[in-house]
Design a protein around this motif. Sequence first.
Motif: not given
Length: 336
Positions: A173-199
């Motif tokens: 089985a393969v699961i497409a998992w969008l289980g976290y709020d991804t960064p909106d674009g290649v901006r601050r959120e993508a440079l940091r790891e807050d979203r990754a830590a929550t994910g």
Amino acid sequence: MNRLWIVSALLVTAPALWLFGPTQADVPALPRHQEWLADARQLPDPATATPGQISTWFAGLPPAHADELTRQYPEVIGNLDGVPVSRRYAANHDPARPGRQILALDRRGDGLAAEVIGDLATANRVAILVPGVATELANFDTGLGGVRHRAPAWQARQLHDQARALAPGTPVAVIAWLGYDTPDGVRREALREDRAATGALALERFVAGLVQDRPERQITVIGHSYGSIVAARAASRLGPQVTDIVAIGSPGMGVPDRASLNTSARVWAGSAPDDWIRRIPGVRIFGIGHGRSPIDPDFGALPLPCADTVGHDGYYQPGTSSLRAMAEITLGRGAA
């Protein structure tokens, strides 16, 4: 003069704190969380109960009681790790998506979703696809910018089809998992790891829920782009059932080398020759940036073949060596 100094200091430090402040990790509450907790039946708190505790509690419910909760709180039951898969499918049934196996669905904000391709009840090999920047519920099926091969749902089908073609008799089985709020674009959120830590916290709970009834199940986690950082942040706590972690199109995994992931899983990394992610400097300063690229030989990851892959989003294209390699890994083999 002192007031002027204070104002000047704030003007300098406020942007720095915004950019370089400590990484925060907090899994959002499930939909209707407070309403669920206020129920007179004293239902378990989804924020504190482990998937194992949820599984035990749900197994002890009379069927009629379980049916009633599913009807009354489908948004909770459908997203609660530890609840039986079939029950979550029923809770997440969407007439607009007939016949699909939706394991999680949250329409708040940018939205969250998880879809299963294959029979999860019998699958002893499972792959979880973790997407990257700007993936949201609105493009889960259609892909960012309407580009099909960027869509998690489409990618999961390609990997499942490839695995079935390589091993027709193997339950997978393969699961497409969008289980976290991804960064909106290649901006601050993508440079940091807050979203990754929550994910990562959400991914850990999700994996724990998958192995409650099948502790022998073997899982491959595939992180694309920023999703590879989510996988890296979770790696040390994913449990022995996660046998492989794959980073594709990764900007870095937030650690200097494979050993720093503290996992017994095999770690693979690959990047298309023309993937723009290769141009990102492999640095990490005060929490900004994601460190050495995992395709750097000094990182220590196993190489994933990607010589015929095109661009940052082409890893799941049919006929590519990257897709075949990920299918082989999902099946418990090498990446030949």
